[in-house]
Design an enzyme around this catalytic site. Structure first.
Site, PDB file in Angstrom:
ATOM      1  N   SER A  39      40.586  38.307  56.334  1.00  0.00           N
ATOM      2  CA  SER A  39      40.916  38.103  55.222  1.00  0.00           C
ATOM      3  C   SER A  39      40.780  39.816  55.098  1.00  0.00           C
ATOM      4  O   SER A  39      40.760  40.009  53.849  1.00  0.00           O
ATOM      5  CB  SER A  39      40.364  37.504  54.426  1.00  0.00           C
ATOM      6  N   SER A  68      42.559  37.232  52.576  1.00  0.00           N
ATOM      7  CA  SER A  68      42.722  36.404  51.107  1.00  0.00           C
ATOM      8  C   SER A  68      42.349  37.777  50.064  1.00  0.00           C
ATOM      9  O   SER A  68      42.405  37.900  49.509  1.00  0.00           O
ATOM     10  CB  SER A  68      41.805  35.646  50.984  1.00  0.00           C
ATOM     11  N   LYS A  99      36.641  43.379  45.478  1.00  0.00           N
ATOM     12  CA  LYS A  99      36.823  42.196  45.611  1.00  0.00           C
ATOM     13  C   LYS A  99      36.496  40.736  45.201  1.00  0.00           C
ATOM     14  O   LYS A  99      34.725  41.920  44.255  1.00  0.00           O
ATOM     15  CB  LYS A  99      36.840  41.496  47.547  1.00  0.00           C
TER      16      LYS A  99
END
Lengths: 486, 95, 484
Positions: free
Chosen positions: A175, A151, A76
């Protein structure tokens, strides 16, 4: 190749059935083909990945036997990576090339992991749909009109589409678990403090935790083995022995006590999602587990408490983006205030601004006690709910999200988006670990079963998830999109 | 607790965010919605409950007092917008 | 109307750790700009603070030295505001649970009376960087080397009633931190900085007046001057029928005045909340006890001992205990010569005078305590007289000998106490000065005492200063009076 799990690929590398270079080149090629559609990566680090792959092959030839050596991975874009752009999904950091690695990245590098690139995400990890990225939304490989969740949406979509065997995400309010659920993969949020936060760009420091996202619980166990552990650079990381998470995967589940929180099966839960989750629980019963209802009475206060605590911490954490030492700086500032205000106005998106404003307001004079202090008190009650429940049961089970993946653009107002995290957010407030595993479909969209354990019960969660995956094949389903990319 | 535009403007100033009049009224709407949701907290009796700042009851570990960092100014300033003579530059600060 | 001044001080002391409070960067003074600002000090994305154990130990030592409560748990909070020298947009500080609780400091005033000033609390925090206002194309330069240097902020109660008391308090704090070795106390380099809260009220009024906070008053002298100006300003305001405004003011030493900093003030709201990157600091009793046992003797205890055990005056005890180096020097001199009063006189007189003349610190002194002690011993056992002693001191100061004995020997300064030798010199002087002898004999008896000085001077000169002056006096008088 991309049908295989990380564990299978590791075995193939071990037996020299293929090289890391071949494997890495294969995934890079898939990213090249598919990602114009998915938009799951912000940066693809082709050259570095191939260099790392060659080094891993040479290390293997010299006798390096780490399971992860030569395995391609995605990160990420919240993990600082030395020499590689680390944007956190924000225009603010579009020009930020991190001068250091996050501890997680250091550990992966030492283990011989290959970084394919940095995945898309909601800006500063604020969002549940990945629609808040400066780099555009990510599409769900199961249905290109749906969101992948957020996210860590880019990481989830990339794993589901077979663009990487595994990826790393962060989870502040769901997330990792919610996008894992939306994309039909396995995602683990470890106990707060289990994985170092050093070098992970902070959203809400008392809630943030990094974890693995992969096809199976077994893969997640191997990945957690590498990244877990105490880090002297993170005061909140815990000095506690790291067990071998792969060791206990096959322990039988007979006698396992499962609690179903009544609050996780109430209004707002899609009946088809509920059906899939209850079916999954039946599988556990068939494996010898007992099931009972439990109550987490403060569940409905988790979202309100979270939307005080997380924005408060975020408002302070994001003050460092001021256009002075790194990040976006506005053109020709008139004076200091103008430099601050315009750089931040231009650099941050709307959701980030909303949370900064909420956090600033709730911490300000006259509001602190009613909001911040109150939320911290409620946080204790929420943690106590879980601790009480774990006196009676070993794990809790429920849906990871009230619905399957929703349509891109479906949630217009912020609060309806926030309510998405109803089943995941309390877990972060309490600091306990949670995992989402594929447990069926509604139409063509995956359903995630969430399993929660008490603090530091990761080995047990992975065992419980793995046994489910031995008995079911939901985790083996592949979206058509992944095959078209072949 | 009703949210007024003055609250939003004050928060925006404290947080050093430039917001236009348009944005201000939209933020008032959004933030009001969020705070209405947050106000549910007021329904719980929390008398005598100690606030919880960290999920684990851990305590601070201490670092030995040793210099472990070397000068990396050039590396760090490579990502800086405006530097000169090793200094970060900002518009004139009036004391 | 009679006015009473009420003063409270916030003293920021830079702790003498090697590394910063939350990072491993060096705290050394005077390095190239930003060469000692690491990723943590710069507030780079993702980096995290880890607390320096020495900063904690030093804060606790201070607390113990001022007889303060040391709470078991202290917590770091974030103080949020934007300023270019504050890289993270917040200062990590302690608002609600400071590391040092209420305590007390003893101060000594000019008339040697002792007063107690209460400490409200002391807390740990990180220092900010520096803004350099030289012109960079109309811009300001930011140097973050100082950012993250540990500070102990010591907050007093409003217990002081005059500028002199405030200065005495500041000196007392300076002396405690330097005794403990937790700070170099160098005010010129900013190791100790002071904010002063001042208000006035009519004598007899119980409630406090509105106060002004004067920032960055960075020398003992400035504290007195800033307060003097501010008190006068406030009294004038009130007597003219207006009000004192609660505000922050800056002392300008060049103009000797304070002025409003309203521009910087604008609606601050620091939004303190517990720093989520740091956990509560828990100090167990054994740790605190261990630090307590290791404390050195502190100024107040030394002062007391110098009076009660060594019989020094309150004034001498105060001067000699003011700094640890002064006290240690004095005690060594005393141990060598065996006489506290002589040692006190020499250390405060000849020795301090020489240091001041050459603007040296005790550590830089060319003469050490053993040398001075031996010199005093030679005066006490009458090997040399007072005048020769000064010459020996000067010679040692100029490094013209390793010890008093060596200098005495080399310069032949040994006192002549042999009556025969002195008588011979006296006879010679009398023989060479018939006119003066005649004057002496003609003078009124009460004026003769004064006139004898001339003869003493001549005899001392003839002996090159080595004759015992008392003996010279006595023998001269006998011989001259015999001529009457």
């Amino acid at each position: 190749m991309h049908d295989k799990t990380l564990t299978q690929l590791a075995a193939a590398l071990q037996k020299s059935e293929l090289s890391s270079r071949e494997l890495t080149a294969h995934y890079l090629q898939r990213i090249e083909k598919a990602d114009a559609t998915l938009n799951s990566f912000i940066s693809v680090t082709t050259e570095q990945a191939l260099t790392q792959a060659d080094a891993a092959d040479q290390a293997r030839a010299r006798g390096k036997t780490n399971l992860l050596n030569g395995i391609p991975l995605a990160l990420k874009d919240i993990f600082c990576t030395q020499g590689i752009k680390t944007s956190c999904g924000s225009k603010m950091l579009d020009n930020f090339v991190a001068p250091y690695n996050a501890t997680v990245v250091e550990k992966l590098n030492e283990a011989g992991g290959i970084t394919l690139g940095k995945t898309n995400m909601d800006e500063f990890a604020m969002g549940s749909s990945n629609e808040n990225s400066h780099y555009g939304p990510v599409k769900n490989p199961w249905d290109l009109s749906a969101v992948p969740g957020g996210s860590s949406g880019g990481s989830a979509a990339a794993v589901a589409a077979g663009l990487t065997p595994a990826a790393f995400g962060t989870d502040t309010g769901g997330s990792i678990r919610q996008p894992a659920s939306f994309c039909g993969i396995t995602g683990l949020k470890p106990t707060y403090g289990r994985v170092s936060r050093y070098g992970i760009i902070a959203y809400a420091s008392s809630l943030d935790q990094a974890g693995p996202m992969a096809r199976t619980a077994e893969d997640c166990a191997h990945l957690l083995n590498v990244i877990a552990g105490h880090d002297a650079r993170d005061s909140t990381s815990v000095a506690r022995v790291v067990p071998d998470y792969a060791e206990a995967l096959n322990a039988p589940l007979s006698g396992l006590k499962i609690g179903l929180p009544v609050e996780y099966f109430g209004d707002g839960l899609d009946p088809d999602v509920e059906k899939a989750v209850r079916e999954a629980v039946k599988v556990y019963e068939s494996l010898g587990a007992s099931v009972r209802e439990v109550s987490l009475p403060h569940t409905h206060y988790a979202i309100p408490a979270y939307y005080v605590i997380a924005p408060a911490e975020a408002s302070s954490n994001l003050s460092r983006y001021d256009g002075v030492r790194f990040g976006h700086r506005c053109e020709n500032p008139e004076d200091l205030i103008d430099l601050y205000k315009r750089s931040r106005d231009e650099g941050f998106g709307n959701e980030v601004k909303r949370r900064i404003l909420i956090g600033t307001h709730t911490l300000s004079e006259g509001f602190f006690d009613a909001y911040y202090k109150k939320a911290q008190q409620v946080r204790r009650l929420i943690r106590q709910d879980f601790l009480n429940a774990f006196k009676d049961v070993d794990v809790l089970m429920g849906p990871a999200s009230p619905t399957t993946a929703f349509e891109l653009g479906a949630k217009k107002d912020p609060v309806s988006m926030y309510l998405q995290d109803i089943y995941t957010i309390a877990v972060n407030l309490a600091g306990i670990p949670g995992i989402s595993v594929p447990a069926g479909f509604v139409g063509n969209r995956p359903v995630g079963l969430q399993i929660l354990g008490t603090h530091f019960a990761e080995a047990q969660l992975l065992n419980v998830a793995h046994q489910f995956q031995q008995a079911t094949d939901w985790h083996q389903k592949r979206p058509a999109f992944a095959e078209e990319t072949a | 607790m009703a949210l007024e535009e003055t609250h939003v403007r004050r928060a925006a100033h404290l947080a050093r965010l430039a917001i236009s009049d348009d944005q201000a009224s939209r933020f008032v709407d959004d933030l009001s919605q969020i705070l209405d949701m947050v106000d549910q907290l007021q329904r719980i009796d929390t008398d005598g409950v100690a606030p919880l700042a960290h999920p684990l009851d851990a305590t601070q570990r201490l670092r030995a007092d040793e210099v472990t960092e070397t000068n990396q100014r050039d590396t760090f300033q490579r990502c800086a917008p405006v530097v000169e003579d090793g200094l970060y530059l900002v518009p004139r600060v009036v004391e | 109307m009679q006015w009473e001044t009420v003063i409270g001080l916030e003293v920021h002391v830079q702790l003498a750790t090697k590394s910063k409070i939350f990072s491993g960067a060096s705290t050394a003074f005077g390095a190239e700009p930003n060469s000692q600002a690491c990723a943590v000090d710069l507030g780079m994305p993702g980096v995290l603070p880890v607390l320096n154990e020495q900063a904690v130990a030093m804060a606790v030592q201070f607390g113990l030295a001022v007889h303060a409560e040391i709470p078991e748990v202290s917590v770091f909070d974030r103080k949020n505001y934007f300023y270019p020298d504050l890289p993270k947009g917040y200062q990590t500080s302690q608002m609600y649970h400071p590391i040092v609780g209420p305590g007390e400091v003893e101060i000594t005033l000019d008339d040697d009376t002792v007063k107690h000033v209460r400490i409200h609390h002391a807390h740990l925090e990180e220092d900010a960087g520096k803004s350099l206002h030289e012109d960079y194309h109309g811009m300001t330069g930011i140097d973050l080397n100082r950012a993250g240097t540990p500070l102990l902020e010591i907050v007093s109660e409003p217990d002081m009633r005059s500028a002199k008391e405030a200065a005495a308090y500041l000196k007392a704090i300076h002396s405690i931190v330097t005794y403990l070795g937790i700070s170099d106390g160098n005010m010129a380099e900013g190791s100790m900085r002071c904010d002063v809260n001042v208000s006035v009220r009519p004598v007899g009024q119980a409630e406090y007046g509105t106060r002004a906070e004067i920032k960055n008053v960075n020398s003992f002298r400035f504290v007195e001057r800033a307060i003097a100006f501010e008190v006068e300003r406030q009294i004038e305001l009130i007597e003219d029928g207006s009000n004192v405004v609660q505000e922050t003011r800056l002392f300008d030493p060049e103009r000797d005045e304070t002025r409003s900093m309203r521009t910087k003030e604008e609606a601050n709201d620091y939004r303190y909340f517990p720093c989520p990157d740091l956990l509560p600091v828990v100090l167990d009793q054994a740790y605190v006890d261990h630090l307590r046992e290791a404390l050195p003797e502190l100024p107040a205890d030394k002062r007391e001992r110098f009076q009660s055990e060594l019989g020094l005056s309150a004034y001498d005890a105060n001067v000699l205990s003011a700094s640890r180096s002064m006290a240690e020097f004095f005690e060594e001199v005393k141990d060598v010569c065996g006489d506290a009063k002589q040692a006190a006189n020499w250390v405060q007189g000849e020795f301090s005078g020489a240091l001041n003349r050459e603007n040296l610190s005790i550590e830089q002194s060319p003469i050490n305590a053993r040398q001075l002690g031996e010199l005093i011993s030679r005066v006490m056992d009458e090997t040399i007289n007072g005048k020769a002693a000064k010459e020996v001191f000067q010679a040692l100061w100029n490094n013209q000998g390793k010890s008093a004995d060596e200098v005495i020997e080399a310069k032949g300064l040994k006192q002549v106490t042999d009556t025969g030798a002195i008588e011979a010199m006296i006879d010679e002087v009398i023989a060479d000065s018939p006119a003066q002898v005649a004057q002496y004999c003609d003078a009124e008896p009460e004026k003769r005492g004064k006139m004898i000085g001339y003869f003493v001077g001549q005899v001392m000169k003839a002996s090159r200063g080595t004759a015992n002056p008392q003996q010279v006096n006595k023998l001269l008088k006998e011989k001259l009076d015999a001529k009457l």
